[in-house]
Motif scaffolding. Sequence first.
Motif, mmCIF file in Angstrom:
data_model
loop_
_atom_site.group_PDB
_atom_site.id
_atom_site.type_symbol
_atom_site.label_atom_id
_atom_site.label_comp_id
_atom_site.label_asym_id
_atom_site.label_seq_id
_atom_site.Cartn_x
_atom_site.Cartn_y
_atom_site.Cartn_z
ATOM 1 N N ARG A 43 42.890 30.224 42.722
ATOM 2 C CA ARG A 43 41.705 30.960 42.329
ATOM 3 C C ARG A 43 40.592 30.617 43.307
ATOM 4 N N ARG A 44 39.693 31.538 43.524
ATOM 5 C CA ARG A 44 38.629 31.276 44.464
ATOM 6 C C ARG A 44 37.749 30.141 43.978
ATOM 7 N N ARG A 45 37.409 29.258 44.879
ATOM 8 C CA ARG A 45 36.473 28.187 44.529
ATOM 9 C C ARG A 45 35.126 28.800 44.183
ATOM 10 N N GLY A 46 34.504 28.298 43.126
ATOM 11 C CA GLY A 46 33.235 28.869 42.708
ATOM 12 C C GLY A 46 33.410 30.286 42.199
ATOM 13 N N ALA A 47 34.489 30.514 41.470
ATOM 14 C CA ALA A 47 34.789 31.854 40.990
ATOM 15 C C ALA A 47 33.599 32.419 40.236
ATOM 16 N N ARG A 301 41.458 39.551 39.317
ATOM 17 C CA ARG A 301 41.454 38.582 38.224
ATOM 18 C C ARG A 301 41.470 37.161 38.757
ATOM 19 N N MET A 302 42.223 36.931 39.811
ATOM 20 C CA MET A 302 42.240 35.606 40.426
ATOM 21 C C MET A 302 40.862 35.256 40.989
ATOM 22 N N LEU A 303 40.212 36.228 41.623
ATOM 23 C CA LEU A 303 38.896 35.986 42.205
ATOM 24 C C LEU A 303 37.836 35.751 41.131
ATOM 25 N N ALA A 304 38.081 36.301 39.949
ATOM 26 C CA ALA A 304 37.159 36.085 38.837
ATOM 27 C C ALA A 304 37.427 34.771 38.107
ATOM 28 N N GLY A 305 38.422 34.015 38.559
ATOM 29 C CA GLY A 305 38.715 32.728 37.955
ATOM 30 C C GLY A 305 39.598 32.794 36.733
ATOM 31 N N GLN A 306 40.273 33.930 36.521
ATOM 32 C CA GLN A 306 41.129 34.082 35.343
ATOM 33 C C GLN A 306 42.542 33.606 35.649
ATOM 34 N N ASP A 307 43.173 32.986 34.659
ATOM 35 C CA ASP A 307 44.585 32.619 34.791
ATOM 36 C C ASP A 307 45.453 33.861 34.603
ATOM 37 N N LEU A 308 46.577 33.889 35.275
ATOM 38 C CA LEU A 308 47.523 34.994 35.166
ATOM 39 C C LEU A 308 48.722 34.547 34.343
ATOM 40 N N ALA A 310 51.365 36.408 33.763
ATOM 41 C CA ALA A 310 52.554 36.917 34.451
ATOM 42 C C ALA A 310 52.260 36.993 35.936
ATOM 43 N N LEU A 311 53.004 36.232 36.710
ATOM 44 C CA LEU A 311 52.778 36.191 38.153
ATOM 45 C C LEU A 311 53.694 37.133 38.909
ATOM 46 N N HIS A 312 54.923 37.320 38.444
ATOM 47 C CA HIS A 312 55.878 38.173 39.133
ATOM 48 C C HIS A 312 56.073 39.432 38.291
ATOM 49 N N ILE A 313 55.548 40.543 38.785
ATOM 50 C CA ILE A 313 55.535 41.785 38.014
ATOM 51 C C ILE A 313 56.437 42.813 38.671
ATOM 52 N N GLU A 314 57.346 43.388 37.892
ATOM 53 C CA GLU A 314 58.203 44.472 38.350
ATOM 54 C C GLU A 314 57.771 45.756 37.654
ATOM 55 N N LEU A 315 57.531 46.801 38.433
ATOM 56 C CA LEU A 315 57.130 48.090 37.885
ATOM 57 C C LEU A 315 58.345 49.016 37.801
ATOM 58 N N ALA A 316 58.367 49.805 36.764
ATOM 59 C CA ALA A 316 59.539 50.646 36.482
ATOM 60 C C ALA A 316 59.779 51.681 37.579
ATOM 61 N N THR A 317 61.043 51.926 37.871
ATOM 62 C CA THR A 317 61.456 52.993 38.777
ATOM 63 C C THR A 317 61.987 54.161 37.947
ATOM 64 N N GLU A 318 62.184 55.303 38.614
ATOM 65 C CA GLU A 318 62.624 56.502 37.895
ATOM 66 C C GLU A 318 63.673 57.232 38.719
ATOM 67 N N LEU A 319 64.777 57.586 38.109
ATOM 68 C CA LEU A 319 65.805 58.385 38.776
ATOM 69 C C LEU A 319 65.345 59.842 38.822
#
Length: 332
Positions: A43-47, A301-308, A310-319
Amino acid sequence: MAAQTGLSIATVSRVLNGRANVAAETRDRVLQAVGGLGKRAPRRRGAGVPKADNGVYVRCPYVLTDYFGLIVSAVTEALDVQGMHAIVDAGESAWKRTDVLLTLTAWPQVTGAILILPPEPEEDLERLRDRGFPFVVVDPRTAPPRNIAAVSAANFAGARRLMAHLVELGHRQVGVLGGPLSWMAMSDRMAGYTAPLVGVGVFPPPELLRTVTDPTVQAGRVQALELLDRADRPTALVCFNDKMAVGALRAAVDLGLRVPADLSIAGFDDIDVSQATTPMLTTVRQPLGEMGRMAVSLLSRMLAGQDLDALHIELATELVIRGSTGPAPDQR
């Protein structure tokens, strides 16, 4: 830091600047002292207190085609909405800057970074993380190291749905025109392709797999010609991307094969070229724009000092089923 670790200032400096002439134990001691080794995403220092310039370094060391261009465009537009601006580093010149990541903490105009399919080794990403510099990886080349934020498409699910479609059409002899095996996207897709075939008692023979380091139209044509020259030629080809699928279509024309009557062909990505072919390509749509927007959301969100959470996010695909796939020839 030197006082806390009992090391010299010069040694601490070498660690923080990513120098190679430092023992692994020493590097770990310093990184632990700065809160490294990834207890949380940086997270950014001094968020909450913005820097003088809210620039975000966007690294995409590839030509901005209709794949990478869509991601970068979405990133820059989303940053603008967030009151930040992109410092884009793309193309062949970006590829040549192999040590740029370890200099980012010294850039006064940069508050964070978005790295698209970064070619840098895992160790460079970990060092950047351990310095507390906020960044998000889009479409990671390999599995992201722990506590590094990453956004990707659901490659396994998309490939499985595509192969299930071909299996339902009666295809059992399916060739794969793939990208580099070391890429996470390729390994995930191979697992997805294999599952429906195994489900009907077919174990894909390795000789029907072709991989290339640069998945282009020409590479797709060359590899398709090889597979289609076999006595037991496949009745369908699934391709790493739509460009390779276009090459496979050209190979079919060269050999006098009708698509999809004699051969089904499918791609991946659903870029514009998939609708510019005859017949139009069946493909798997990746949410390229949403991947870029999600990366900006995570970074903000990281720059605002918020914890995440879910760090690894997969977005749905479509056939997307179009005219390039049809029943297997022996099913007609």
